[in-house]
Design an enzyme around this catalytic site. Structure first.
Site, PDB file in Angstrom:
ATOM      1  N   ASP A 237       0.809  -1.220   0.000  1.00  0.00           N
ATOM      2  CA  ASP A 237       0.000   0.000   0.000  1.00  0.00           C
ATOM      3  C   ASP A 237       0.839   1.265   0.000  1.00  0.00           C
ATOM      4  O   ASP A 237       0.294   2.376   0.057  1.00  0.00           O
ATOM      5  CB  ASP A 237      -0.950   0.011   1.206  1.00  0.00           C
ATOM      6  N   GLU A 336      10.201  -2.177  13.905  1.00  0.00           N
ATOM      7  CA  GLU A 336      11.318  -1.721  13.067  1.00  0.00           C
ATOM      8  C   GLU A 336      12.608  -1.581  13.872  1.00  0.00           C
ATOM      9  O   GLU A 336      13.660  -2.109  13.487  1.00  0.00           O
ATOM     10  CB  GLU A 336      10.980  -0.370  12.416  1.00  0.00           C
TER      11      GLU A 336
END
EC number: 2.4.-.-
Length: 391
Positions: A237, A336
């Site tokens: 996306d 992350e």
């Protein structure tokens, strides 16, 4: 058998002619003058005498005439060309001397320092071509987790069209949940990009862990097959530029860059990623208070690393003995930084992509399609397939 012999009349042989003239025949008038300079004329009387002996032999007369005139033509032919000059000199057959036109080779204000033969130039051509081509490009390993939702086909097609513009080698690892759907496989085939369709069999306990397990399935595939290249997590996306993928090939160990994204309120854009001095990372962009506790402020699509770190950690002096994986035990937004902490120790082992990290090459839009409204009468029956509901 009786033979018939025809004898000449004696009177014919002893016939006397007036004025004491001897035998003569009408053919004598064809004889050349006796005073001719040609030596061949001396033999003509003997020739006529022999012909006269057979001249009266009946049917042989025509044959004799043919032979007679043939010999006459032959003798006169030799006589006419007997005195031909046979002195043929070589100069009669000599070709004219060909000389190239004069060319003025004077060059104004130019100095010729070296001259090389054409064969040397041809031998050097392959080397020059190799210099233009340069070393082979690093392979890009693009990892994309996907799942059943609205706009899934649109997102995959958009990303696939971008990857088509990237120079090979590139392999696109697309990970689905539970089963590899036919619709996803059909989209991947139509893109024309080399891909691997991987299935994640682990069911997530929470929706936020879906992408974590899918990326770990891709990391296991890369580690198990020792796929060499630069690994990049590209969610379907997000919006990417071709320049970003080309820049990934400059990464040696770990590279990072800033990512632009929409704020949760969707009314402004924020920047997240490194602050660089040249290619050296010296700080981070961050705007969310809840994420200030992170060690590295990077978006999931804001970094890439060398795949050999996964299957050859000794090459990089990796301090951890455990496999490098994303963690599903941390809070959302910390996947992350916890992953990067397994790959590098600090900013000194990072490389800022593009000088000064001054370019925005991808956007994270945070599009929410869970409440997507379809036209009335349509249903999302199965993965990537919208059919008209039968009432």
């Amino acid at each position: 058998m009786a033979s018939i012999r025809r004898t000449l009349s004696p009177a014919y042989h002893h016939r006397s002619y007036q004025n004491g003239a001897g035998f003569s025949s009408p053919s004598h008038k064809f004889l050349p003058n006796g005073n001719s300079k040609h030596s061949s004329s001396r033999h003509l009387p003997l020739l006529f005498t022999a012909v006269n002996l057979v001249y009266r032999k009946g049917w042989r007369r025509s044959l004799c005439r043919c032979l007679f005139f043939f010999l006459i033509g032959f003798v006169f032919g030799i006589t006419l060309f007997g005195n031909m000059d046979t002195d043929i000199r070589a100069k009669d057959f000599a070709f004219p001397e060909l000389k190239p036109p004069h060319v003025d080779l004077r060059l104004d204000d130019q100095i010729v320092t070296s001259v090389s033969l054409g064969i040397h130039t041809r031998l050097q051509e392959p080397k020059e071509v190799d210099d233009l081509i340069g070393p082979p490009l690093k392979q890009l390993i693009v990892v994309t987790p996907t799942y059943n939702r609205g706009f899934q086909a649109y997102f995959l097609n958009r990303l696939g069209q971008v990857l088509r513009l990237v120079k090979p080698p590139l392999v696109w690892i697309v990970v689905e949940e539970k089963v590899a759907s036919f619709e996803t496989a059909e989209i991947l085939r139509r893109t024309g990009v080399m891909y691997r369709h991987v299935v994640c069999t682990r069911s997530p306990s929470e929706p936020k862990d879906r992408g974590v397990h899918q990326r770990n399935a891709a990391l296991e595939h890369i580690e198990g097959h020792k796929v060499d290249g630069i690994v990049f997590f590209a969610d379907d996306d997000n919006v990417y530029t071709v320049e970003l993928f080309e820049s990934l090939r400059t990464i040696r160990r770990f590279g990072t860059w800033p990512v632009a994204m929409l704020a949760p309120s969707k009314n402004k854009a924020i920047l997240e990623g490194p602050v660089c001095n040249g290619s050296q990372v010296i700080g981070w962009h961050t705007n969310e208070k809840s994420k200030r506790l992170r060690r590295f402020h990077v978006d999931m699509s804001g970094f890439a690393f060398n795949s050999s770190i996964l299957w050859d950690p000794k090459r990089w002096g990796h301090p951890y003995s455990n496999r490098i994986r994303q963690l599903d035990t941390v809070k959302e937004g910390f996947q992350e930084t916890t992953f990067i902490e397994q790959v590098v120790e600090d900013e000194s082992q990072m490389e800022g992509i593009l000088p000064g990290c001054s370019r925005i090459m991808n956007w994270h839009l945070h599009l929410d399609t869970s409440n997507l409204i379809y036209p009335k009468g349509w249903l999302l029956e199965k993965n990537l397939e919208i059919t008209l509901a039968i009432k």
